[in-house]
Design an enzyme around this catalytic site. Structure first.
Site, PDB file in Angstrom:
ATOM      1  N   TRP A   1       0.871  -1.190   0.000  1.00 48.51           N
ATOM      2  CA  TRP A   1       0.000   0.000   0.000  1.00 48.51           C
ATOM      3  C   TRP A   1       0.903   1.234   0.000  1.00 48.51           C
ATOM      4  CZ3 TRP A   1      -1.918   2.576   4.983  1.00 48.51           C
ATOM      5  CH2 TRP A   1      -2.857   3.573   4.692  1.00 48.51           C
TER       6      TRP A   1
ATOM      7  N   LYS B   1     -13.086  -1.140   6.000  1.00 51.60           N
ATOM      8  CA  LYS B   1     -13.588  -1.955   4.897  1.00 51.60           C
ATOM      9  C   LYS B   1     -14.605  -2.980   5.379  1.00 51.60           C
ATOM     10  CE  LYS B   1      -9.766  -0.952   4.115  1.00 51.60           C
ATOM     11  NZ  LYS B   1      -8.958   0.274   4.343  1.00 51.60           N
TER      12      LYS B   1
ATOM     13  N   ASP C   1      -0.432  -5.707   9.143  1.00 53.89           N
ATOM     14  CA  ASP C   1      -1.424  -4.668   8.859  1.00 53.89           C
ATOM     15  C   ASP C   1      -2.678  -5.367   8.335  1.00 53.89           C
ATOM     16  OD1 ASP C   1      -2.922  -2.511   8.250  1.00 53.89           O
ATOM     17  OD2 ASP C   1      -1.671  -1.765   6.620  1.00 53.89           O
TER      18      ASP C   1
HETATM   19  N1  PLA Z   1      -3.566  -0.680   5.309  1.00 50.82           N
HETATM   20  C1  PLA Z   1      -3.810  -1.096   4.057  1.00 50.82           C
HETATM   21  C2  PLA Z   1      -3.087  -2.294   3.550  1.00 50.82           C
HETATM   22  C3  PLA Z   1      -4.737  -0.407   3.254  1.00 50.82           C
HETATM   23  O1  PLA Z   1      -4.970  -0.827   2.015  1.00 50.82           O
HETATM   24  C4  PLA Z   1      -5.403   0.723   3.777  1.00 50.82           C
HETATM   25  C5  PLA Z   1      -6.405   1.490   2.956  1.00 50.82           C
HETATM   26  C6  PLA Z   1      -5.119   1.094   5.091  1.00 50.82           C
HETATM   27  C7  PLA Z   1      -4.198   0.371   5.833  1.00 50.82           C
HETATM   28  C8  PLA Z   1      -5.767   2.269   5.751  1.00 50.82           C
HETATM   29  O2  PLA Z   1      -7.071   2.103   5.959  1.00 50.82           O
HETATM   30  P1  PLA Z   1      -7.922   3.039   6.934  1.00 50.82           P
HETATM   31  O3  PLA Z   1      -8.939   3.682   6.094  1.00 50.82           O
HETATM   32  O4  PLA Z   1      -8.477   2.103   7.904  1.00 50.82           O
HETATM   33  O5  PLA Z   1      -6.988   4.018   7.545  1.00 50.82           O
HETATM   34  N2  PLA Z   1      -6.222   1.501   1.572  1.00 50.82           N
HETATM   35  C9  PLA Z   1      -7.213   2.064   0.655  1.00 50.82           C
HETATM   36  C10 PLA Z   1      -7.502   3.489   0.917  1.00 50.82           C
HETATM   37  C11 PLA Z   1      -8.515   1.355   0.822  1.00 50.82           C
HETATM   38  C12 PLA Z   1      -6.504   4.540   0.613  1.00 50.82           C
HETATM   39  O6  PLA Z   1      -5.316   4.319   0.399  1.00 50.82           O
HETATM   40  O7  PLA Z   1      -6.921   5.686   0.599  1.00 50.82           O
HETATM   41  C13 PLA Z   1      -6.706   1.810  -0.766  1.00 50.82           C
HETATM   42  O8  PLA Z   1      -7.442   2.112  -1.698  1.00 50.82           O
HETATM   43  O9  PLA Z   1      -5.575   1.325  -0.918  1.00 50.82           O
END
Ligand code: PLA
Length: 434
Positions: free
Chosen positions: A153, A270, A234
């Protein structure tokens, strides 16, 4: 003095003169690089096309492409609305939330929970939990680094960078097989200095949708033991890989059985569709209760200097869902339904591409799990999808499968087929038939 005199003589106002005499406070501030995921949302929102598709952010949508409010959340909100909460009650409910969250990860009957061998705090969703841990890591292991999968991410890099923890990556994904590069991963784990911190995605890896098998997790865990590495999980998508929260916690349970101390960031963004409420949890396993008390107090202290205390409303809802057996049962079913819809869309998209006669191998769409499909589309193809077809995704070719619906899947398949099979002038691209 000379300059000042010249301005005065020209009859300038005082404020203009002051401004002319010193630089602005913010002259040196340039725009931050755009977040790659938010940038997709912005481009999507700016597009007036009525049939545009947003496959950027990993936010669950129903089969009409609409954001959902889960029934379990409605039920929980109905129950909490009637109560007037005192501060002391809120603290107790937050502790309940932490305990119930820990059960989801470590198991209902886990000894670490029964014996109070974990330090847990409510956090600002998954992001906040990761950041709290990164700060904690820097404070208590100032010379350590964090190893994260390549790719991961995108915000993981920002979080540990801003916490001033040096970042190293380890091999994870193999672009040719669109699967796990297990051999290279194990080599990197072996070659990292003993006692390193590793960030792991326990299920539904973002962005690749590729998870190690149970056997592979077992081998990773054993090697971590030998190397005395610290696993930080995570857990942002529990339930989204298999539809079953217990199944999706298997990787962590394997590490638990091997006697590791573990760290875990949890997000309810999610799996409870509570994105804006920012509810999450950070837990760290400890050797004993005394250690747990010390660590919890340090985590609370770090949190208190950043945001004071976390928001109450979402915490009340999550706590209610996790501790009321009837509402929890509704939630578990809803998680299963969301995961099943995404799995169905994977199969439908793959079939649609095959029906169109695409010469490419689309098997990875259904082999991969969770919210995302790492399609292998190139940045140029992603660009064409946006410009010619109003289909938006991140430049790494990640498709948020949650944005795919029964209504848009055929259009999406045709668009993908078009950009992978033909160039802009309609000529067949032989090079793509790999
Ligand atoms: N960890 C991972 C692996 C994630 O994909 C995301 C969110 C988070 C943590 C953080 O989530 P939170 O909203 O609970 O703080 N990733 C998203 C959102 C869903 C984003 O990056 O804005 C994504 O689209 O990758």
């Amino acid at each position: 003095m000379m300059i000042m005199w010249r301005y005065l003589r020209r009859g300038m106002s005082t404020s203009t003169r002051v401004r002319a005499l010193r630089r602005s406070w913010w002259d040196h501030v340039t725009p931050a690089p755009k977040d790659p995921i938010n940038a997709v949302t912005e481009a999507f929102l700016a597009d007036p096309c009525p049939y545009k598709i947003n496959l950027g952010v990993g936010a669950y949508r129903d089969d009409d492409g609409k954001p959902v409010v889960l029934q379990c959340v409605r039920e929980a909100e109905g129950k909490i609305a009637a109560t007037n909460f005192l501060e002391s009650t809120c603290a107790a409910i937050s502790s309940k939330l932490v305990e119930e969250s820990a059960k989801l990860v470590y198991g209902e009957d886990s000894d670490v929970i029964k014996e109070g061998r974990f330090a847990g705090v409510q956090a600002l969703s998954g992001t906040g939990a990761c950041r709290l841990f990164a700060e904690f890591q820097r404070r208590f292991y100032p010379d350590s680094r964090i190893y994260m999968p390549d790719p991961t991410w995108s915000n993981h890099h920002n979080i540990w960078r801003d916490a001033q923890v040096p970042i190293r990556t380890f091999h994870y994904y193999h672009p040719d097989s669109k699967g796990l590069n297990f051999v290279a991963l194990m080599d990197d784990v072996k070659n990292a200095p003993n006692g390193s911190f590793f960030l792991l995605h326990p299920c539904a890896h973002n962005p690749t949708g590729v998870d190690p098998s149970d056997e592979q997790w077992q081998e990773i865990s054993s090697l971590f033991k030998v190397k005395n590495h610290f696993p930080f999980f995570d857990m942002a998508y529990q339930g989204f890989a298999s539809g079953d929260l217990e199944r999706d916690a298997r990787a962590i349970r394997i590490f638990l059985d091997d006697g590791h101390l573990i760290g875990c960031a949890q997000s309810f963004a999610k799996n409870m569709a509570l994105y804006g409420h920012r509810v999450g949890c950070l837990s760290l396993l400890c050797d004993d209760k005394i250690q747990a008390v010390a660590i919890k107090s340090q985590l609370q202290q770090i949190a208190s200097t950043i945001y004071g205390s976390p928001p109450i409303h979402g915490m009340l809802a999550v706590s209610k869902i996790l501790s009321d057996p009837d509402i929890k049962a509704i939630w578990l079913k809803e998680v299963k339904d969301m995961a099943t819809r995404v799995q169905r869309m994977r199969a439908t998209l793959k079939e649609a591409l095959e029906k169109l006669g695409s010469p490419l191998n689309w098997q990875p769409i259904t082999n991969q799990v969770g919210m995302f499909c790492f399609s292998g589309l190139t940045p140029d193809e992603v660009d064409r999808l946006a410009k010619e077809f109003h289909v938006y995704m991140t430049y790494d070719g990640r498709i948020s499968m949650a944005g795919v619906t029964t209504k848009n899947v055929d259009y999406l398949a045709s668009a993908i087929h078009e950009v992978t099979a033909f160039d802009q002038d309609g000529k067949i691209l032989h090079t793509v038939c790999a």
